[in-house]
Design an enzyme around this catalytic site. Sequence first.
Site, short mmCIF file in Angstrom:
data_model
loop_
_atom_site.label_atom_id
_atom_site.label_comp_id
_atom_site.label_asym_id
_atom_site.label_seq_id
_atom_site.Cartn_x
_atom_site.Cartn_y
_atom_site.Cartn_z
N LYS A 74 23.56 10.63 3.43
CA LYS A 74 23.59 9.84 4.67
C LYS A 74 22.57 10.40 5.64
O LYS A 74 22.36 11.63 5.72
CB LYS A 74 24.97 9.90 5.32
CG LYS A 74 25.30 8.66 6.15
CD LYS A 74 25.58 7.47 5.25
CE LYS A 74 26.02 6.26 6.05
NZ LYS A 74 26.41 5.14 5.16
N GLY A 175 36.82 -5.00 14.57
CA GLY A 175 35.39 -4.86 14.38
C GLY A 175 34.79 -6.10 13.76
O GLY A 175 35.14 -6.47 12.64
N GLY A 177 31.32 -6.95 13.44
CA GLY A 177 29.90 -6.91 13.11
C GLY A 177 29.61 -7.78 11.91
O GLY A 177 30.41 -8.66 11.56
N VAL A 179 29.78 -7.28 8.68
CA VAL A 179 30.79 -7.24 7.63
C VAL A 179 32.10 -7.84 8.13
O VAL A 179 32.73 -8.64 7.44
CB VAL A 179 31.00 -5.81 7.13
CG1 VAL A 179 32.15 -5.75 6.13
CG2 VAL A 179 29.72 -5.28 6.48
N TYR A 181 32.62 -10.02 10.46
CA TYR A 181 32.48 -11.47 10.59
C TYR A 181 32.61 -12.15 9.22
O TYR A 181 33.34 -13.14 9.07
CB TYR A 181 31.14 -11.83 11.23
CG TYR A 181 30.83 -13.31 11.16
CD1 TYR A 181 31.39 -14.20 12.06
CD2 TYR A 181 30.00 -13.82 10.16
CE1 TYR A 181 31.13 -15.56 11.98
CE2 TYR A 181 29.74 -15.18 10.06
CZ TYR A 181 30.31 -16.04 10.98
OH TYR A 181 30.07 -17.39 10.89
#
Length: 340
Positions: A74, A175, A177, A179, A181
């Site tokens: 990451k 949340g 965003g 994903v 949505y």
Amino acid sequence: MWKQSYEQLIFLQDSSVGLKAIIAIHSTKLGPALGGCRMRQYGSDEEAIDDALRLAKGMTYKSAMSGIPYGGGKAVILSHPGQGPREALFQALGRQLQKMQGGYITGMDLGTSVTDMDWIRLQTPYVTDTSGSLGAVNDLTATMTAYGVFLGILTALKRVFGSGSAERRTVAVQGLGKVGYQLCRYLYYAGAKLIVADVDPVRVQKVVSEFGAIPKHPDAIMSEPCDVLSPCALGGILNDRSISGLHCRIVAGAANNQLTESRHGALLHDRGILYAPDYVINSGGIIVTAAELNGGDAATAQQNVEKISGTLTDVFQTADARGLPTADAADLMAEGLLGI
């Protein structure tokens, strides 16, 4: 402590462009490390390091459970006042990736975009989700991540209620965003009742308008009565306090590292709440990335994402057979695949 279980922790600073970044490589045992690049403001450097380390380890386990020949890594860019233009930041990161010669391959994540990946590509080929790539076209990475979580929810519903149908089931999505949505879209067309929250009121209004969702304040959705709580924002949201206030039967979402500590998986188990381990069901994105890197197409990626349901079922069965919380069962399976 990180030296005992991580291969590399790189601190990258370029004062000429105001870049501060961290690259964590957890494991390359199964192949080059894959993991997105996120950009956000952290409360401290220590918080950013912890985020990078936890996310990199999660990517190792995610790759192993997905059956793809990659490890986990990451990158996090610390957003701060006074930093230079984004193009300069991401090109500087690209130069570091080029020095690593393919040991780590990055892509989009929280706070980054296709344009950012294009800037990295100017300096190195070790990046995905660039313009025209498999993951970037039609937001396939986000769509397949959401699809995998959706399949995980259906699998968990079957486990708890005896039917793998979302019809008339209440799902609280935290949340909204890309994903979150897309997950709402899958759930809406499957007949679910949606309760949603996000810090961005524009995102909330879009989902309310399109899918008839019921909006809730971000601080309230964790305790909202529902069949499924689906965390799709930042990690670390399942802790002593939040778990004690849950009113759901299932937790299944797209956020990485939802458990603040590993013991919180047992706490969910003790409360009779079925947890679908995050790195098992949110692996759609890395599956798309693997397909892209290996010359696959969207259909191949989707077929591999559809295997998530079977993998999650195996986790549930292992948990039963070993008398373990599902989070511990998933870790046991992943570590077996990694030989650790």
